[in-house]
Motif scaffolding. Structure first.
Motif, short mmCIF file in Angstrom:
data_model
loop_
_atom_site.label_atom_id
_atom_site.label_comp_id
_atom_site.label_asym_id
_atom_site.label_seq_id
_atom_site.Cartn_x
_atom_site.Cartn_y
_atom_site.Cartn_z
N VAL A 21 4.70 3.88 -3.63
CA VAL A 21 3.61 4.72 -3.11
C VAL A 21 2.50 3.84 -2.56
N ARG A 22 2.13 2.82 -3.33
CA ARG A 22 1.08 1.90 -2.89
C ARG A 22 1.47 1.24 -1.55
N ARG A 23 2.72 0.77 -1.47
CA ARG A 23 3.16 0.12 -0.23
C ARG A 23 3.06 1.09 0.96
N GLN A 25 1.04 3.67 1.19
CA GLN A 25 -0.39 3.86 1.48
C GLN A 25 -0.92 2.71 2.33
N VAL A 26 -0.53 1.51 1.92
CA VAL A 26 -1.01 0.32 2.63
C VAL A 26 -0.52 0.33 4.07
N SER A 28 0.48 2.90 5.92
CA SER A 28 -0.08 3.94 6.78
C SER A 28 -1.55 3.67 7.09
N ALA A 29 -2.26 3.06 6.13
CA ALA A 29 -3.66 2.69 6.40
C ALA A 29 -3.73 1.54 7.42
N HIS A 65 -10.69 -1.87 3.92
CA HIS A 65 -10.42 -0.47 4.17
C HIS A 65 -11.44 0.38 3.40
N LEU A 68 -9.38 1.81 0.21
CA LEU A 68 -8.62 0.82 -0.55
C LEU A 68 -9.48 -0.40 -0.88
#
Ligand code: C2E
Ligand code: CA
Ligand code: CA
Ligand code: CA
Length: 279
Positions: A21-23, A25-26, A28-29, A65, A68
């Motif tokens: 999930v974190r990857r 998020q990273v 897409s951000a 970000h 983040l």
């Protein structure tokens, strides 16, 4: 015991899920990081071991970000590589850094060489040498001011292909350095064929240089071998006077690390250069 095993299994699955999930998020951000001006470049000075003068600077990417926060390149560079975003981001870094270098020279700053990191993904991109040449021409920076850092593992992934790309970059007048040298078991016969100017001794060997006899032996051997091949050496991650002295005594050419300076914003770098070398 069975119940226990099942819990462990669930625990690991949850952990892997969280990482995925974190990857995501990273990634897409990161897609919007460029257009939203969240990326900046820091510059870490590199010093002559002989006289302590600034002879180079490494461009290091930074990402802030809004949600983040500050994300480490150790995390977002691999994410950018997996997603292919590194090609666009890497080109942006190169153009920005080259433009900054040109501005510094135009301001009358004493010349030095600017090092920019190349991802293995960029290095394998067939358009890379032409892209580098185009940016240098458009930004009007003479190629001798640019050095590209490629990791040892990146170069060793496909040595014949690496030789071909390095030959092309060399023809454009751009220097190559092998980054993180000493950890990827280079085939030394290839090293002779690479059009490389400099070996960058990996931080992991520098860290314990004062205490660990094996690390001292490895560093000494890398420096001696580089000498024999006509290559320069730079040590990164130099934090202490003891590390600096060992490296200097054993003939390492250049020093980079917190001992002298951490990576700086372009503005801080300009001020730093003036303090060290007033004109
Ligand atoms: P690297 O190329 O090996 O860069 C050296 C790292 O060591 C940098 O971490 C730098 O800030 C850090 N460092 C410098 N001096 C010292 C010191 O004295 N002690 C310690 N402990 N560390 C020191 P950073 O900036 O977090 O970058 C990490 C990695 O991310 C880089 O490792 C590089 O592989 C990658 N990276 C950073 N910027 C870029 C970029 O623009 N493009 C690509 N492809 N990769 C990048
Ligand atoms: Ca590097
Ligand atoms: Ca390195
Ligand atoms: Ca590294």
């Amino acid at each position: 015991a069975k119940q226990n095993g099942r819990n462990r299994y669930c625990f690991f699955t949850a952990e892997i899920e969280a990482l995925t999930v974190r990857r995501m998020q990273v990634v897409s951000a990161l897609r919007h990081a460029l257009e939203q001006h969240q990326l900046t470049i820091h510059y870490q000075p590199q010093f002559s071991a002989r006289d302590g003068r600034i002879i180079g600077a490494e461009a290091l990417l930074r990402w802030h970000h809004p949600l983040l926060g500050q994300v480490s390149p150790e995390e977002f560079i691999p994410a950018a590589e997996d997603s292919g975003l590194i090609v666009t981001i890497g080109e942006w870094v190169l153009r920005r850094a080259v433009r900054q270098m040109k501005a510094w020279l135009d301001e009358g700053m004493a010349p030095f060489v600017l090092a920019v990191n190349l991802s293995t993904v960029q290095f394998r991109h067939p358009n890379l040498p032409a892209m580098v040449a185009t940016i240098l021409a458009e930004e009007q920076l003479p190629p001798q001011y640019l050095e590209l850092e490629l990791t040892e593992s990146g170069a060793m992934h496909d040595p014949p292909a690496a030789i071909a790309v390095m030959d092309q970059l060399h023809e454009h007048g751009v220097r190559m350095a092998i980054d993180d040298f000493g950890i990827a078991y280079s085939s030394l016969s290839y090293l002779k064929k690479f059009k490389v100017y400099k070996l960058k001794i990996d931080q992991s060997f520098v860290r314990d240089i004062s205490a660990d006899p094996e690390d001292r032996a490895i560093v000494t051997a890398i420096i001696a071998m580089a000498r024999g091949l006509g290559l320069r050496t730079i040590a990164e991650g130099v934090e202490t006077q003891a590390q600096l002295e060992f490296l200097r005594e054993h003939g390492c050419d250049e020093i980079q690390g917190y001992y002298y300076s951490k990576p700086l914003t372009a503005e801080q770098f300009g001020r730093f250069v003036h303090e060290v070398e007033p004109c």
